[in-house]
Write a protein that holds these residues in place. Structure first.
Motif, PDB file in Angstrom:
ATOM      1  N   THR A 237       0.842  -1.202   0.000  1.00 33.21           N
ATOM      2  CA  THR A 237       0.000   0.000   0.000  1.00 33.21           C
ATOM      3  C   THR A 237       0.873   1.247   0.000  1.00 33.21           C
ATOM      4  OG1 THR A 237      -1.989   0.943   1.006  1.00 33.21           O
ATOM      5  CG2 THR A 237      -0.222   0.222   2.514  1.00 33.21           C
ATOM      6  N   THR A 238       0.246   2.396   0.023  1.00 33.17           N
ATOM      7  CA  THR A 238       0.955   3.676   0.121  1.00 33.17           C
ATOM      8  C   THR A 238       0.415   4.432   1.327  1.00 33.17           C
ATOM      9  OG1 THR A 238       1.270   3.776  -2.273  1.00 33.17           O
ATOM     10  CG2 THR A 238       1.492   5.847  -1.052  1.00 33.17           C
ATOM     11  N   ILE A 239       1.327   4.884   2.172  1.00 32.21           N
ATOM     12  CA  ILE A 239       0.968   5.675   3.352  1.00 32.21           C
ATOM     13  C   ILE A 239       1.318   7.136   3.063  1.00 32.21           C
ATOM     14  CG2 ILE A 239       1.363   6.056   5.819  1.00 32.21           C
ATOM     15  CD1 ILE A 239       0.126   3.325   5.238  1.00 32.21           C
ATOM     16  N   ARG A 240       0.388   8.030   3.338  1.00 31.38           N
ATOM     17  CA  ARG A 240       0.653   9.468   3.203  1.00 31.38           C
ATOM     18  C   ARG A 240       0.943  10.019   4.594  1.00 31.38           C
ATOM     19  NH1 ARG A 240      -2.988  11.908  -0.703  1.00 31.38           N
ATOM     20  NH2 ARG A 240      -1.305  11.220  -2.060  1.00 31.38           N
ATOM     21  N   PHE A 241       2.190  10.456   4.791  1.00 28.90           N
ATOM     22  CA  PHE A 241       2.617  11.020   6.065  1.00 28.90           C
ATOM     23  C   PHE A 241       2.479  12.539   6.047  1.00 28.90           C
ATOM     24  CE2 PHE A 241       4.756   6.896   6.168  1.00 28.90           C
ATOM     25  CZ  PHE A 241       4.480   6.495   7.468  1.00 28.90           C
ATOM     26  N   ASP A 242       2.675  13.148   7.229  1.00 30.44           N
ATOM     27  CA  ASP A 242       2.616  14.609   7.358  1.00 30.44           C
ATOM     28  C   ASP A 242       3.396  15.266   6.227  1.00 30.44           C
ATOM     29  OD1 ASP A 242       1.295  14.192   9.788  1.00 30.44           O
ATOM     30  OD2 ASP A 242       3.169  14.265  10.934  1.00 30.44           O
ATOM     31  N   GLY A 243       2.874  16.389   5.733  1.00 33.61           N
ATOM     32  CA  GLY A 243       3.552  17.112   4.670  1.00 33.61           C
ATOM     33  C   GLY A 243       3.345  16.495   3.297  1.00 33.61           C
TER      34      GLY A 243
ATOM     35  N   ASP B 169      13.092  11.495   7.821  1.00 32.94           N
ATOM     36  CA  ASP B 169      13.921  12.690   7.637  1.00 32.94           C
ATOM     37  C   ASP B 169      14.164  13.427   8.954  1.00 32.94           C
ATOM     38  OD1 ASP B 169      14.015  12.155   4.909  1.00 32.94           O
ATOM     39  OD2 ASP B 169      12.239  13.389   4.497  1.00 32.94           O
ATOM     40  N   GLY B 170      14.379  12.654  10.024  1.00 34.40           N
ATOM     41  CA  GLY B 170      14.718  13.232  11.313  1.00 34.40           C
ATOM     42  C   GLY B 170      13.556  13.768  12.126  1.00 34.40           C
ATOM     43  N   GLU B 171      12.324  13.566  11.675  1.00 40.61           N
ATOM     44  CA  GLU B 171      11.189  14.041  12.468  1.00 40.61           C
ATOM     45  C   GLU B 171      10.149  12.942  12.633  1.00 40.61           C
ATOM     46  OE1 GLU B 171       8.021  16.661  10.582  1.00 40.61           O
ATOM     47  OE2 GLU B 171       9.616  16.859   9.094  1.00 40.61           O
ATOM     48  N   ASP B 172       9.457  12.996  13.773  1.00 43.03           N
ATOM     49  CA  ASP B 172       8.359  12.068  14.018  1.00 43.03           C
ATOM     50  C   ASP B 172       7.181  12.471  13.146  1.00 43.03           C
ATOM     51  OD1 ASP B 172       9.762  10.630  15.949  1.00 43.03           O
ATOM     52  OD2 ASP B 172       9.110  11.964  17.557  1.00 43.03           O
ATOM     53  N   VAL B 173       6.649  11.508  12.383  1.00 42.20           N
ATOM     54  CA  VAL B 173       5.534  11.790  11.479  1.00 42.20           C
ATOM     55  C   VAL B 173       4.428  10.772  11.720  1.00 42.20           C
ATOM     56  CG1 VAL B 173       6.922  12.900   9.679  1.00 42.20           C
ATOM     57  CG2 VAL B 173       6.590  10.419   9.627  1.00 42.20           C
ATOM     58  N   SER B 174       3.225  11.162  11.380  1.00 44.82           N
ATOM     59  CA  SER B 174       2.105  10.218  11.402  1.00 44.82           C
ATOM     60  C   SER B 174       1.417  10.309  10.053  1.00 44.82           C
ATOM     61  CB  SER B 174       1.143  10.519  12.550  1.00 44.82           C
ATOM     62  OG  SER B 174       0.569  11.790  12.387  1.00 44.82           O
ATOM     63  N   GLY B 175       0.735   9.240   9.708  1.00 44.58           N
ATOM     64  CA  GLY B 175       0.077   9.196   8.418  1.00 44.58           C
ATOM     65  C   GLY B 175      -1.015   8.153   8.405  1.00 44.58           C
ATOM     66  N   SER B 176      -1.530   7.921   7.218  1.00 41.29           N
ATOM     67  CA  SER B 176      -2.604   6.959   7.037  1.00 41.29           C
ATOM     68  C   SER B 176      -2.578   6.471   5.599  1.00 41.29           C
ATOM     69  CB  SER B 176      -3.947   7.626   7.356  1.00 41.29           C
ATOM     70  OG  SER B 176      -4.979   6.679   7.360  1.00 41.29           O
ATOM     71  N   ASP B 177      -3.156   5.314   5.364  1.00 44.11           N
ATOM     72  CA  ASP B 177      -3.241   4.736   4.034  1.00 44.11           C
ATOM     73  C   ASP B 177      -3.960   5.709   3.095  1.00 44.11           C
ATOM     74  OD1 ASP B 177      -4.316   2.938   1.829  1.00 44.11           O
ATOM     75  OD2 ASP B 177      -3.178   1.499   3.021  1.00 44.11           O
ATOM     76  N   ILE B 178      -3.515   5.815   1.864  1.00 43.26           N
ATOM     77  CA  ILE B 178      -4.176   6.729   0.928  1.00 43.26           C
ATOM     78  C   ILE B 178      -5.490   6.150   0.397  1.00 43.26           C
ATOM     79  CG2 ILE B 178      -2.016   7.829   0.234  1.00 43.26           C
ATOM     80  CD1 ILE B 178      -2.235   6.270  -2.436  1.00 43.26           C
ATOM     81  N   HIS B 179      -5.710   4.862   0.572  1.00 47.07           N
ATOM     82  CA  HIS B 179      -6.898   4.223  -0.001  1.00 47.07           C
ATOM     83  C   HIS B 179      -8.074   4.145   0.969  1.00 47.07           C
ATOM     84  CE1 HIS B 179      -4.504   3.186  -3.452  1.00 47.07           C
ATOM     85  NE2 HIS B 179      -3.638   2.560  -2.683  1.00 47.07           N
ATOM     86  N   HIS B 180      -7.873   3.665   2.164  1.00 46.96           N
ATOM     87  CA  HIS B 180      -8.927   3.454   3.167  1.00 46.96           C
ATOM     88  C   HIS B 180      -9.985   2.448   2.724  1.00 46.96           C
ATOM     89  CE1 HIS B 180      -7.284   6.470   5.784  1.00 46.96           C
ATOM     90  NE2 HIS B 180      -7.263   7.321   4.778  1.00 46.96           N
ATOM     91  N   TYR B 181      -9.665   1.615   1.762  1.00 45.09           N
ATOM     92  CA  TYR B 181     -10.583   0.562   1.340  1.00 45.09           C
ATOM     93  C   TYR B 181      -9.793  -0.609   0.771  1.00 45.09           C
ATOM     94  CZ  TYR B 181      -9.753   2.003  -3.479  1.00 45.09           C
ATOM     95  OH  TYR B 181      -9.154   2.291  -4.669  1.00 45.09           O
TER      96      TYR B 181
END
Length: 189
Positions: A4-10, A142-154
């Motif tokens: 899958t692909t995860i979209r993180f902060d930024g 890249d040296g920072e804590d990030v959170s994200g979620s799957d780009i699909h959600h299905y």
């Protein structure tokens, strides 16, 4: 295995693949309700950032709980429909190809699903499954804590199960949304 692909902060997209194995147990409460718990391991995988940097996935763990409701029983030769809710967690460490050190990676999600198929002679059960899910993924990028979620959600999947004596064999391929392949054996006593 999933892909899958995860979209993180930024708006940083990261392609993720992981191979896993798990063991689960279920309790059939009655002819409509089943509850399950599972535990397993992440064996390997990789996270690839947009610039092509590969972060190898070390071994890790996973756990889950869930419930399934048989909405339409599906007597022999008839359509069946199951509804499900599950909660899952996974954790591992990653390491970039340049050896820049290990980073913690964790994910949690809640999934709602519907599975519909046919009961062919009480021995063969082809099915279609649709799932919607969401939950946070936490990592250090890249040296920072990030959170994200799957780009699909299905996830949309095709699968089948076959009953051979007291053993069921099953396989499922999800080709839309979060991609995954799973296979296994189950039995009851």
């Amino acid at each position: 295995m999933f892909d899958t692909t995860i979209r993180f902060d930024g708006d940083r997209d990261v392609d993720v693949t992981m191979s896993t194995a798990s063991l689960s147990g279920g309790w059939i409460i009655n002819d409509r309700w089943t509850v399950r718990a599972s535990a397993g391991a992440i064996f390997d995988g990789e996270l690839e950032t947009a610039d092509g940097t590969i972060h190898a996935v070390d071994s890790g763990g996973l756990a889950g709980v869930g419930a399934e409701y048989r909405a339409v029983p599906g007597e022999a030769g008839a359509l069946f429909v199951d509804l499900s809710l599950s909660l899952g967690w996974s954790w591992t460490r990653t390491e970039a190809g340049g050896g820049s050190g290990q980073e913690d990676y964790s994910a949690a999600d809640a999934r709602l699903g519907v599975r519909s198929g046919w009961n062919i002679g009480d021995r063969f059960f082809p099915f279609l499954a649709l799932r919607a899910f969401g939950g946070p993924v936490n990592w250090r990028l890249d040296g920072e804590d990030v959170s994200g979620s799957d780009i699909h959600h299905y996830q949309a999947a095709l699968g089948a199960a076959a009953l051979i004596g007291r053993v069921a064999v099953f396989a499922e391929y999800a080709g839309l949304g979060e991609k995954a392949f799973s296979a296994g054996l189950s039995t009851s006593w």
